[in-house]
Design an enzyme around this catalytic site. Structure first.
Site, PDB file in Angstrom:
ATOM      1  N   ASN A 170     -14.471   2.057   2.115  1.00 29.62           N
ATOM      2  CA  ASN A 170     -13.000   2.108   2.041  1.00 29.62           C
ATOM      3  C   ASN A 170     -12.401   3.118   3.018  1.00 29.62           C
ATOM      4  O   ASN A 170     -11.189   3.284   3.067  1.00 29.62           O
ATOM      5  CB  ASN A 170     -12.513   2.370   0.615  1.00 29.62           C
ATOM      6  CG  ASN A 170     -12.733   3.800   0.170  1.00 29.62           C
ATOM      7  OD1 ASN A 170     -13.486   4.545   0.796  1.00 29.62           O
ATOM      8  ND2 ASN A 170     -12.092   4.194  -0.908  1.00 29.62           N
ATOM      9  N   ASP A 224     -14.172   6.014  -3.176  1.00 32.16           N
ATOM     10  CA  ASP A 224     -13.834   5.670  -4.571  1.00 32.16           C
ATOM     11  C   ASP A 224     -14.762   6.384  -5.550  1.00 32.16           C
ATOM     12  O   ASP A 224     -14.349   6.799  -6.628  1.00 32.16           O
ATOM     13  CB  ASP A 224     -13.949   4.157  -4.797  1.00 32.16           C
ATOM     14  CG  ASP A 224     -12.720   3.407  -4.313  1.00 32.16           C
ATOM     15  OD1 ASP A 224     -11.662   4.044  -4.138  1.00 32.16           O
ATOM     16  OD2 ASP A 224     -12.821   2.194  -4.094  1.00 32.16           O
ATOM     17  N   TYR A 265      -3.633   2.019 -11.663  1.00 35.16           N
ATOM     18  CA  TYR A 265      -2.663   3.120 -11.540  1.00 35.16           C
ATOM     19  C   TYR A 265      -1.216   2.636 -11.569  1.00 35.16           C
ATOM     20  O   TYR A 265      -0.291   3.448 -11.562  1.00 35.16           O
ATOM     21  CB  TYR A 265      -2.933   3.941 -10.263  1.00 35.16           C
ATOM     22  CG  TYR A 265      -3.040   3.111  -9.014  1.00 35.16           C
ATOM     23  CD1 TYR A 265      -4.291   2.697  -8.542  1.00 35.16           C
ATOM     24  CD2 TYR A 265      -1.906   2.712  -8.318  1.00 35.16           C
ATOM     25  CE1 TYR A 265      -4.405   1.907  -7.413  1.00 35.16           C
ATOM     26  CE2 TYR A 265      -2.007   1.937  -7.183  1.00 35.16           C
ATOM     27  CZ  TYR A 265      -3.259   1.536  -6.734  1.00 35.16           C
ATOM     28  OH  TYR A 265      -3.355   0.753  -5.608  1.00 35.16           O
ATOM     29  N   LYS A 290     -13.541  -4.744   2.528  1.00 31.07           N
ATOM     30  CA  LYS A 290     -14.374  -3.580   2.186  1.00 31.07           C
ATOM     31  C   LYS A 290     -15.875  -3.800   2.424  1.00 31.07           C
ATOM     32  O   LYS A 290     -16.584  -2.870   2.780  1.00 31.07           O
ATOM     33  CB  LYS A 290     -14.150  -3.182   0.724  1.00 31.07           C
ATOM     34  CG  LYS A 290     -12.864  -2.416   0.474  1.00 31.07           C
ATOM     35  CD  LYS A 290     -12.773  -2.057  -1.001  1.00 31.07           C
ATOM     36  CE  LYS A 290     -11.704  -1.041  -1.268  1.00 31.07           C
ATOM     37  NZ  LYS A 290     -11.734  -0.554  -2.653  1.00 31.07           N
ATOM     38  N   ARG A 310     -16.140 -11.165 -18.037  1.00 31.92           N
ATOM     39  CA  ARG A 310     -15.922 -12.568 -18.442  1.00 31.92           C
ATOM     40  C   ARG A 310     -16.987 -13.466 -17.843  1.00 31.92           C
ATOM     41  O   ARG A 310     -17.244 -14.545 -18.354  1.00 31.92           O
ATOM     42  CB  ARG A 310     -14.529 -13.031 -18.021  1.00 31.92           C
ATOM     43  CG  ARG A 310     -14.338 -13.172 -16.518  1.00 31.92           C
ATOM     44  CD  ARG A 310     -12.993 -13.784 -16.175  1.00 31.92           C
ATOM     45  NE  ARG A 310     -12.701 -13.688 -14.746  1.00 31.92           N
ATOM     46  CZ  ARG A 310     -11.565 -14.058 -14.205  1.00 31.92           C
ATOM     47  NH1 ARG A 310     -10.597 -14.521 -14.978  1.00 31.92           N
ATOM     48  NH2 ARG A 310     -11.355 -13.946 -12.914  1.00 31.92           N
ATOM     49  N   SER A 327       0.818  -1.224   0.000  1.00 33.88           N
ATOM     50  CA  SER A 327       0.000   0.000   0.000  1.00 33.88           C
ATOM     51  C   SER A 327       0.852   1.274   0.000  1.00 33.88           C
ATOM     52  O   SER A 327       1.859   1.373   0.707  1.00 33.88           O
ATOM     53  CB  SER A 327      -0.908   0.015   1.229  1.00 33.88           C
ATOM     54  OG  SER A 327      -1.561   1.259   1.302  1.00 33.88           O
ATOM     55  N   LEU A 328       0.404   2.247  -0.797  1.00 39.35           N
ATOM     56  CA  LEU A 328       1.090   3.543  -0.850  1.00 39.35           C
ATOM     57  C   LEU A 328       0.448   4.538   0.104  1.00 39.35           C
ATOM     58  O   LEU A 328       0.868   5.688   0.186  1.00 39.35           O
ATOM     59  CB  LEU A 328       1.027   4.096  -2.283  1.00 39.35           C
ATOM     60  CG  LEU A 328       1.658   3.209  -3.357  1.00 39.35           C
ATOM     61  CD1 LEU A 328       1.370   3.769  -4.741  1.00 39.35           C
ATOM     62  CD2 LEU A 328       3.155   3.097  -3.141  1.00 39.35           C
TER      63      LEU A 328
END
Ligand code: NAP
Length: 285
Positions: free
Chosen positions: A92, A107, A228, A71, A156, A19-20
């Protein structure tokens, strides 16, 4: 003004080592005059989630960000859920007001703000979403909120895509398809925007991309990949080569973080500082 107050924050998930968020929030807290706000990784197994949430209260954390796989499951342990998060079915960000825990989903704010920054108006558009997972739910709700005229989900697993569409039928004109079907290929020919919410193309599998023939999109359609890392996915590179405008996922990540910071502190962070921290973490600069 610099505050000497100590407050604790963290990111709760499993795994969270990649995680950043610590770099991003720590840099923003420091610049905003909160040098004693701590932000730590909280690697929590699913079976321990209840105790972790009690721990947020007991240790008087001001807030936590929440990531995979908690979440949705965390919602039942919280005292209140914001309306957006309730509709999306995922939280989140959790804010602790004196022991009262409220869950938010930033988000959707990040997604819509990134679109606005790119000067794309979702009102009355035909949007195509690839994927039917957690991020797709936030994207779909954002598009419904902004009154997109028509939303097509391609995935899918058509059953999962249909279940997602069914959840949002009261909010918008949503249809779901197998993304390899002829109907899907026909319908995306009128798309104003195509949004990838699958992890196809995400580091380290950077040579992957969703199986969509971009050439059949109308001229000028925006191709948006919420991944990202890498900064430019194969999907975006291919779209650019074909002449379509593109948008990557970094701005959504940054702007959802801005919204969480606002919920934590009541203030807006220095976005440039947050962006630099993210870019450094991603080795972009
Ligand atoms: P998720 O809940 O696991 O959903 C992933 C979706 O992609 C599902 O529909 C899944 O299909 C599909 N998928 C996964 N692997 C696939 C494959 N190999 N081929 C075809 N479809 C595949 O994940 P998520 O939380 O939505 O996250 C998805 C992506 O969004 C990640 O790359 C994440 O980093 C990114 N994201 C970015 C931001 C941002 O701020 N920029 C925010 C949130 C998420 P099945 O259901 O069939 O497995």
């Amino acid at each position: 003004m610099v505050s000497s107050e100590i407050k604790n924050f963290g990111i709760l998930g499993w795994p969270v080592g990649h995680s950043l968020s610590p770099q991003m929030y720590k840099a923003a807290f420091k610049t905003a005059g909160f040098p004693n706000y701590n932000y730590i990784l909280l690697p929590i197994h699913s079976g321990k989630l209840f105790f972790a949430v009690e721990g947020i209260k007991g240790l008087e954390f001001r807030g936590v960000n929440v990531t995979i796989p908690h979440k949705s499951t965390i919602m039942k342990y919280l005292d209140a859920i914001d309306a957006d998060a309730m509709i999306i079915g995922a939280v989140n960000t959790v804010v602790n007001d004196g022991g009262m825990l409220t869950g938010y989903n930033t988000d959707v704010v990040g997604f819509l703000s990134a679109l606005a920054e790119a000067n794309f108006l979702p009102e009355d558009c035909h949007a195509v979403i690839l994927g039917a997972g957690g991020a797709a739910r936030a994207v779909l709700w954002g598009l419904c909120k902004r009154r997109a005229e028509y939303i097509t989900i391609g995935a899918r697993n058509p059953q999962k895509a249909q279940a997602l569409a069914n959840d949002f039928l009261t909010y918008g004109n949503v249809e779901a398809f197998d993304w390899l079907s002829d109907e899907f290929k026909e319908i995306i020919q009128t798309a104003d925007i195509l949004i990838n919410t699958t992890p196809l193309g995400m580091f380290p599998n950077v040579d992957d991309m969703p199986p969509v023939d971009l050439k059949i999109l109308p001229e000028g359609a925006l191709v948006y990949d919420i991944i990202y890392n890498p900064f430019e996915t194969k999907l975006l590179r291919t779209a650019k080569e074909l002449g379509y405008p593109t948008l990557g996922g970094l701005s959504m990540l940054l702007l959802q973080g801005q919204e969480a910071f606002r919920l934590y502190t009541g203030e807006l962070p220095d976005l440039k500082v947050m962006q630099r921290a993210l870019e450094k973490g991603l080795n972009l600069k």
